[in-house]
Design an enzyme around this catalytic site. Structure first.
Site, mmCIF file in Angstrom:
data_model
loop_
_atom_site.group_PDB
_atom_site.id
_atom_site.type_symbol
_atom_site.label_atom_id
_atom_site.label_comp_id
_atom_site.label_asym_id
_atom_site.label_seq_id
_atom_site.Cartn_x
_atom_site.Cartn_y
_atom_site.Cartn_z
ATOM 1 N N GLN A 147 -1.061 0.921 4.193
ATOM 2 C CA GLN A 147 -2.695 0.131 3.880
ATOM 3 C C GLN A 147 -2.336 -0.906 3.340
ATOM 4 O O GLN A 147 -1.039 -1.360 2.755
ATOM 5 C CB GLN A 147 -3.305 1.385 2.902
ATOM 6 C CG GLN A 147 -2.194 1.547 1.635
ATOM 7 C CD GLN A 147 -2.593 3.254 1.273
ATOM 8 O OE1 GLN A 147 -3.526 3.723 1.427
ATOM 9 N NE2 GLN A 147 -1.751 3.686 0.769
ATOM 10 N N ASP A 202 -1.010 6.352 -8.406
ATOM 11 C CA ASP A 202 -0.981 5.395 -9.776
ATOM 12 C C ASP A 202 -0.605 6.366 -10.999
ATOM 13 O O ASP A 202 -0.579 5.728 -12.177
ATOM 14 C CB ASP A 202 -2.587 5.118 -9.707
ATOM 15 C CG ASP A 202 -3.344 6.126 -9.959
ATOM 16 O OD1 ASP A 202 -4.259 5.971 -8.903
ATOM 17 O OD2 ASP A 202 -3.459 7.336 -10.324
ATOM 18 N N GLU A 222 3.165 11.336 -3.163
ATOM 19 C CA GLU A 222 2.533 10.556 -2.724
ATOM 20 C C GLU A 222 3.221 9.872 -1.528
ATOM 21 O O GLU A 222 4.220 9.554 -1.431
ATOM 22 C CB GLU A 222 2.633 9.364 -3.826
ATOM 23 C CG GLU A 222 2.030 7.935 -3.363
ATOM 24 C CD GLU A 222 0.807 7.844 -2.980
ATOM 25 O OE1 GLU A 222 -0.150 7.945 -3.407
ATOM 26 O OE2 GLU A 222 0.982 7.114 -1.901
ATOM 27 N N GLY A 255 1.635 14.582 2.137
ATOM 28 C CA GLY A 255 1.275 15.823 1.231
ATOM 29 C C GLY A 255 0.961 17.044 2.459
ATOM 30 O O GLY A 255 1.304 18.121 2.179
ATOM 31 N N ASP A 272 -5.819 14.000 -4.904
ATOM 32 C CA ASP A 272 -6.232 12.652 -5.683
ATOM 33 C C ASP A 272 -5.886 11.436 -4.375
ATOM 34 O O ASP A 272 -4.962 10.894 -4.702
ATOM 35 C CB ASP A 272 -5.383 12.363 -6.714
ATOM 36 C CG ASP A 272 -5.564 11.239 -7.217
ATOM 37 O OD1 ASP A 272 -4.928 10.802 -8.449
ATOM 38 O OD2 ASP A 272 -6.637 10.291 -6.897
ATOM 39 N N PRO A 279 -5.396 7.233 6.070
ATOM 40 C CA PRO A 279 -4.060 8.155 6.216
ATOM 41 C C PRO A 279 -4.407 9.600 5.464
ATOM 42 O O PRO A 279 -3.631 10.328 5.786
ATOM 43 C CB PRO A 279 -3.383 7.294 5.220
ATOM 44 C CG PRO A 279 -4.073 6.435 4.637
ATOM 45 C CD PRO A 279 -5.266 5.901 5.467
HETATM 46 N N1 SAM Z 1 -9.012 8.773 -5.537
HETATM 47 C C1 SAM Z 1 -8.769 7.414 -5.543
HETATM 48 C C2 SAM Z 1 -10.135 6.894 -4.960
HETATM 49 O O1 SAM Z 1 -10.718 7.668 -4.312
HETATM 50 O O2 SAM Z 1 -10.147 5.698 -5.173
HETATM 51 C C3 SAM Z 1 -7.455 6.927 -4.831
HETATM 52 C C4 SAM Z 1 -6.385 7.469 -5.824
HETATM 53 S S1 SAM Z 1 -4.763 7.639 -5.133
HETATM 54 C C5 SAM Z 1 -4.434 5.596 -5.101
HETATM 55 C C6 SAM Z 1 -4.910 7.525 -3.272
HETATM 56 C C7 SAM Z 1 -3.487 7.808 -2.813
HETATM 57 O O3 SAM Z 1 -3.596 8.736 -1.747
HETATM 58 C C8 SAM Z 1 -2.807 6.649 -2.361
HETATM 59 O O4 SAM Z 1 -2.040 6.199 -3.065
HETATM 60 C C9 SAM Z 1 -2.791 6.981 -0.989
HETATM 61 O O5 SAM Z 1 -1.283 6.507 -0.695
HETATM 62 C C10 SAM Z 1 -2.445 8.386 -1.112
HETATM 63 N N2 SAM Z 1 -2.437 9.322 0.364
HETATM 64 C C11 SAM Z 1 -3.281 9.087 1.115
HETATM 65 N N3 SAM Z 1 -2.990 9.808 2.243
HETATM 66 C C12 SAM Z 1 -1.846 10.675 1.799
HETATM 67 C C13 SAM Z 1 -0.939 11.627 2.488
HETATM 68 N N4 SAM Z 1 -1.346 12.190 3.706
HETATM 69 N N5 SAM Z 1 -0.389 12.351 1.509
HETATM 70 C C14 SAM Z 1 0.119 11.910 0.518
HETATM 71 N N6 SAM Z 1 -0.339 10.871 -0.222
HETATM 72 C C15 SAM Z 1 -1.712 10.116 0.572
#
Ligand code: SAM
Length: 420
Positions: A147, A202, A222, A255, A272, A279
């Site tokens: 991303q 984060d 993550e 995940g 989260d 993704p």
């Molecule tokens: N919940 C917050 C929002 O909605 O704005 C975002 C929090 S966090 C920064 C979102 C995280 O989920 C990102 O760092 C992203 O890389 C991670 N993420 C997305 N798909 C994922 C997956 N399949 N497995 C693990 N992490 C994932």
């Protein structure tokens, strides 16, 4: 470059039709208006289309004016851009813009005023609504494997980080999202020991989970290690140093894959994640919710956010129904999240744990017993309050058993399915 860009789309012009047809005539008037406003005309060129309108450009020492007319639609587009390099020319630009608009006597004007030089961080909540945050400086931008990651300095929220143009978290309001995502479920669990956080790179959710003394380990999975790297470097205000906590285990990976392969069981699983697009999309499927359910220890719970009931009612309704098909207890709750520009919905799901079964006093006692520190949002009253759903949200997440009399007009949030 700081400046002001004024854009206008005029329709239903009631002026003398000649004004929309005669480019040379308008050019002379336009140069005169600009000169009398105090701006400097360097050159001008107008193209007359046979039997049609005209396109014109006036080059200014302070930038430009452009006009395109459509006489057949009694319409035109106009833009005036001035840079404020040597002086503040905004007032002069507004005067020229307003004077020309009044010449054409439009029935309707769609106007936009863009402050050039600022970062205007806009975020769409759906096709027709969204919000913006003005940022002073961009502190960094990376195209990671998954991303686009960008961080900004903002007056309102301090440092802020975005993924693919969506606000993720900020120094000043992160507690609203992270405390509400983690504590309603954890405080309702008698003795949570192991927590799994999917996403959350984060570190904010991990920090909140580790405030509970009975939690022996938080596992963060993550997918994007750049998110972790940037969070460590720039967002200590969000993670509070959690990455140095020996009770935190960080796994860089998907995940989805982790849940499919782990034999561990968790008292709380927190999704989260970004919104259910890109993704993260597959992690909002019924299949994945089912796998999370099987990865919970007895009495465990899943917590996640499912979007805005105001701007994304169909998504909230669909995800709530999906969760209802997997878990025995599904408890949606709402709170306003400043950085997401709207009322937001989260859900605690379980086959046994019911966060709504606790009174404010009982939660306050648990907060005291567990010595939960640095809570800027969460307390017994907010615990009770977030689960008190407005009717329009209830209609989304729990189809009404008794059809309430339909008020006049379309209500916020209620999705009228064609099937009804
Ligand atoms: N919940 C917050 C929002 O909605 O704005 C975002 C929090 S966090 C920064 C979102 C995280 O989920 C990102 O760092 C992203 O890389 C991670 N993420 C997305 N798909 C994922 C997956 N399949 N497995 C693990 N992490 C994932």
């Amino acid at each position: 470059m700081n400046g002001l860009h004024l854009i206008g789309d005029l329709n239903g012009c009631r002026c003398d039709p000649k004004l929309l047809l005669d480019g040379e005539g308008f050019r002379r008037q336009c140069v005169d208006i600009i000169t009398r406003s105090g701006l400097t005309v360097v050159n001008s060129t107008f193209e007359q289309f046979d039997g049609g309108g005209y396109t014109g450009m006036v080059l200014l020492a302070e930038s430009h004016l452009a006009i395109h007319t459509w006489p057949e639609r009694a319409g035109l587009t106009l833009d005036v851009y001035v840079c404020n390099y040597s002086a503040d020319n905004s007032g002069k630009a507004s005067h020229v813009f307003d004077t020309i608009i009044s010449m054409f006597q439009p029935e309707e004007v769609a106007r936009h005023a863009v402050d050039r030089g600022d970062h205007l961080l806009t975020e769409a909540l759906n096709d027709t609504t969204g919000f913006y945050i003005k940022a002073g400086r961009q502190l960094g931008e990376w195209q990671t494997r998954f991303q686009k990651l960008a961080i900004y300095e903002t007056a309102q929220y301090g440092k802020l980080f975005r993924l693919d143009g969506y606000n993720m978290t900020s120094e000043r309001d992160e507690f609203v999202y992270h405390e509400n995502l983690v504590h309603p479920a954890l405080a309702a669990h008698n003795a949570p020991r192991k927590v799994l956080i999917i996403g959350g790179g984060d570190g904010g959710s991990s920090e909140e989970a580790l405030k509970h003394p009975s939690v022996e380990q938080v596992t963060m999975v993550e997918i994007d290690e750049d998110v972790i790297r940037v969070a460590k470097e720039h967002f200590a205000a969000v993670h509070g140093g959690v990455f140095d906590n020996p009770r935190l285990r960080v796994i860089v990976g998907d995940g989805m894959k982790y849940v499919a392969e782990t034999s561990e069981r968790f008292d709380l699983i927190v999704l989260d994640l970004n919104d259910p697009v890109g993704p993260a999309e597959a992690l909002y499927s019924a299949e994945f919710f089912q796998r999370c359910r099987q990865t919970l220890a007895p009495g465990g719970a899943l917590a996640l956010h499912i979007g805005s009931p105001v701007a994304q009612p169909a998504r909230v309704s669909e995800l709530a129904q999906r969760l209802t098909g997997v878990f025995r207890i599904v408890r949606p709750y709402t709170m306003f999240i400043p950085l997401y520009g709207s009322l937001w919905t989260m859900v605690v799901c379980s086959d046994k744990l019911d966060p709504k079964a606790f009174t404010a006093d009982e939660i306050d006692r648990r907060i005291e017993q567990r010595r939960l520190q640095a809570l800027q949002y969460y307390n017994g009253e907010t615990h009770e309050g977030v689960f008190a759903l407005p009717n329009f949200v209830r209609d989304l997440v729990m189809p009404p058993r008794i059809k309430a009399p339909q008020p006049r007009g379309q209500r916020l949030g209620v999705v009228r399915s064609a099937a009804k």
